[in-house]
Design a protein around this motif. Structure first.
Motif, PDB file in Angstrom:
ATOM      1  N   VAL A   1       7.477   2.156  -8.907  1.00 62.61           N
ATOM      2  CA  VAL A   1       7.976   2.607  -7.609  1.00 62.61           C
ATOM      3  C   VAL A   1       9.503   2.560  -7.626  1.00 62.61           C
ATOM      4  CG1 VAL A   1       7.952   2.205  -5.124  1.00 62.61           C
ATOM      5  CG2 VAL A   1       5.929   1.674  -6.488  1.00 62.61           C
ATOM      6  N   ARG A   2      10.095   3.655  -7.199  1.00 67.22           N
ATOM      7  CA  ARG A   2      11.554   3.679  -7.039  1.00 67.22           C
ATOM      8  C   ARG A   2      11.864   3.129  -5.652  1.00 67.22           C
ATOM      9  NH1 ARG A   2      12.906   9.737  -8.215  1.00 67.22           N
ATOM     10  NH2 ARG A   2      10.830   9.976  -7.339  1.00 67.22           N
TER      11      ARG A   2
ATOM     12  N   ASN B   1       0.828  -1.211   0.000  1.00 66.91           N
ATOM     13  CA  ASN B   1       0.000   0.000   0.000  1.00 66.91           C
ATOM     14  C   ASN B   1       0.863   1.262   0.000  1.00 66.91           C
ATOM     15  OD1 ASN B   1      -2.479  -1.329  -0.029  1.00 66.91           O
ATOM     16  ND2 ASN B   1      -2.515  -1.525   2.184  1.00 66.91           N
ATOM     17  N   ILE B   2       1.951   1.238   0.747  1.00 65.70           N
ATOM     18  CA  ILE B   2       2.869   2.384   0.761  1.00 65.70           C
ATOM     19  C   ILE B   2       3.525   2.538  -0.609  1.00 65.70           C
ATOM     20  CG2 ILE B   2       5.027   3.253   1.754  1.00 65.70           C
ATOM     21  CD1 ILE B   2       4.004   1.950   4.438  1.00 65.70           C
ATOM     22  N   ALA B   3       3.858   1.419  -1.241  1.00 67.39           N
ATOM     23  CA  ALA B   3       4.433   1.479  -2.591  1.00 67.39           C
ATOM     24  C   ALA B   3       3.459   2.136  -3.562  1.00 67.39           C
ATOM     25  CB  ALA B   3       4.801   0.077  -3.070  1.00 67.39           C
ATOM     26  N   ARG B   4       2.176   1.853  -3.426  1.00 66.18           N
ATOM     27  CA  ARG B   4       1.165   2.475  -4.285  1.00 66.18           C
ATOM     28  C   ARG B   4       1.152   3.985  -4.054  1.00 66.18           C
ATOM     29  NH1 ARG B   4      -4.666   0.982  -6.080  1.00 66.18           N
ATOM     30  NH2 ARG B   4      -3.896  -1.101  -5.767  1.00 66.18           N
ATOM     31  N   THR B   5       1.201   4.403  -2.793  1.00 68.27           N
ATOM     32  CA  THR B   5       1.265   5.836  -2.483  1.00 68.27           C
ATOM     33  C   THR B   5       2.519   6.446  -3.090  1.00 68.27           C
ATOM     34  OG1 THR B   5      -0.013   5.587  -0.452  1.00 68.27           O
ATOM     35  CG2 THR B   5       1.410   7.525  -0.599  1.00 68.27           C
ATOM     36  N   CYS B   6       3.638   5.764  -2.990  1.00 68.33           N
ATOM     37  CA  CYS B   6       4.889   6.275  -3.561  1.00 68.33           C
ATOM     38  C   CYS B   6       4.785   6.421  -5.077  1.00 68.33           C
ATOM     39  CB  CYS B   6       6.062   5.368  -3.181  1.00 68.33           C
ATOM     40  SG  CYS B   6       6.515   5.452  -1.435  1.00 68.33           S
ATOM     41  N   ALA B   7       4.206   5.436  -5.744  1.00 66.25           N
ATOM     42  CA  ALA B   7       4.036   5.525  -7.197  1.00 66.25           C
ATOM     43  C   ALA B   7       3.134   6.691  -7.565  1.00 66.25           C
ATOM     44  CB  ALA B   7       3.457   4.219  -7.747  1.00 66.25           C
ATOM     45  N   GLY B   8       2.093   6.907  -6.789  1.00 72.48           N
ATOM     46  CA  GLY B   8       1.136   7.963  -7.088  1.00 72.48           C
ATOM     47  C   GLY B   8       1.592   9.361  -6.724  1.00 72.48           C
ATOM     48  N   THR B   9       2.692   9.449  -5.987  1.00 72.75           N
ATOM     49  CA  THR B   9       3.166  10.760  -5.537  1.00 72.75           C
ATOM     50  C   THR B   9       4.603  11.065  -5.940  1.00 72.75           C
ATOM     51  OG1 THR B   9       3.863   9.828  -3.410  1.00 72.75           O
ATOM     52  CG2 THR B   9       1.630  10.790  -3.526  1.00 72.75           C
ATOM     53  N   ASN B  10       5.216  10.187  -6.726  1.00 73.13           N
ATOM     54  CA  ASN B  10       6.607  10.375  -7.143  1.00 73.13           C
ATOM     55  C   ASN B  10       7.541  10.426  -5.931  1.00 73.13           C
ATOM     56  OD1 ASN B  10       8.541  10.549  -9.173  1.00 73.13           O
ATOM     57  ND2 ASN B  10       8.563  12.783  -9.133  1.00 73.13           N
TER      58      ASN B  10
END
Length: 163
Positions: free
Chosen positions: A56-57, A18-27
Motif C-alpha cells: 500500500v502506498r 480494510n481500506i488499505a487492502r482495497t488500495c493494494a488491490g486497486t493500485n
C-alpha cells in the motif's frame, strides 16, 4: 495519474486496514490525515490489511490543507451523508487526473467547516434512514470502484502489465 483515498483523522484501525487492502488491490494511494486514533503499527491494522500492507502506498499528512496544497491540480471530493450530489453523478473518467475521495472519522464524519468550504464537491452515497452511515471501508470501496469503472480499470491494467 491516480485515484486516492483520504482518511481524515480515522479512529478505527480495522477500517483503515480494510481500506488499505482495497488500495493494494486497486493500485490506489492512501492518505492518512493526523491525528490518528491508533498507531499504524497497531496489530489490528496490520491484521485487517494482512500481508497486503507493504504493497500500500501510504502518505501521512498533518492536515487536509497540507494535502490539498501538495496536489493543487487534484480534484477533491468530500464524501458525507449530507453531500448534495450522488457519487455516481460525477465524471471520474480522466486517467490524466488525480481524484481524491475524502472521508471523515467514523464517529463524527468530516468537519463542518470543511464541508461548508467545499460544498460543491460534497458527495453522498444513497442509503435508507435506517442507519447513520455506511461502514467507512465499504464507502471507500464504492467510490474507488466507481472511479475505476469509469476509467475502464486502467489502474489495474498498469499493474498487470508491469508484473
Amino acid at each position: 495519474m491516480s485515484i486516492h483515498v483520504v482518511l481524515h483523522e480515522p479512529e478505527i484501525p480495522a477500517n483503515t486496514g480494510n481500506i488499505a487492502r482495497t488500495c493494494a488491490g486497486t493500485n490506489t494511494i492512501l492518505h492518512l490525515i493526523h491525528p490518528l486514533g491508533f498507531s499504524t503499527d497497531d496489530r489490528m491494522l496490520k491484521r485487517a490489511g494482512c500481508d497486503y500492507w507493504p504493497n500500500v502506498r501510504v502518505n501521512h499528512h498533518d492536515s487536509i490543507e497540507e494535502l490539498i496544497q501538495a496536489y493543487p491540480a487534484g480534484e477533491f471530493y468530500f464524501v458525507e451523508t449530507s453531500g448534495n450530489k450522488y457519487y455516481s453523478e460525477m465524471d471520474y473518467s480522466r486517467t490524466d487526473q488525480d481524484y481524491f475521495f475524502v472521508f471523515g472519522k467514523e464517529t463524527k464524519g468530516l468537519p463542518e467547516e470543511l464541508t461548508d468550504k467545499y460544498a460543491e464537491n460534497c458527495l453522498v452515497i444513497p442509503q435508507t434512514n435506517l442507519v447513520r452511515s455506511l461502514n467507512l471501508s465499504n464507502a471507500a470501496a464504492i467510490l474507488v470502484y466507481e472511479a475505476m469503472r469509469q476509467q475502464d480499470f486502467a489502474a489495474l491494467k498498469e499493474v498487470s502489465s508491469s508484473t
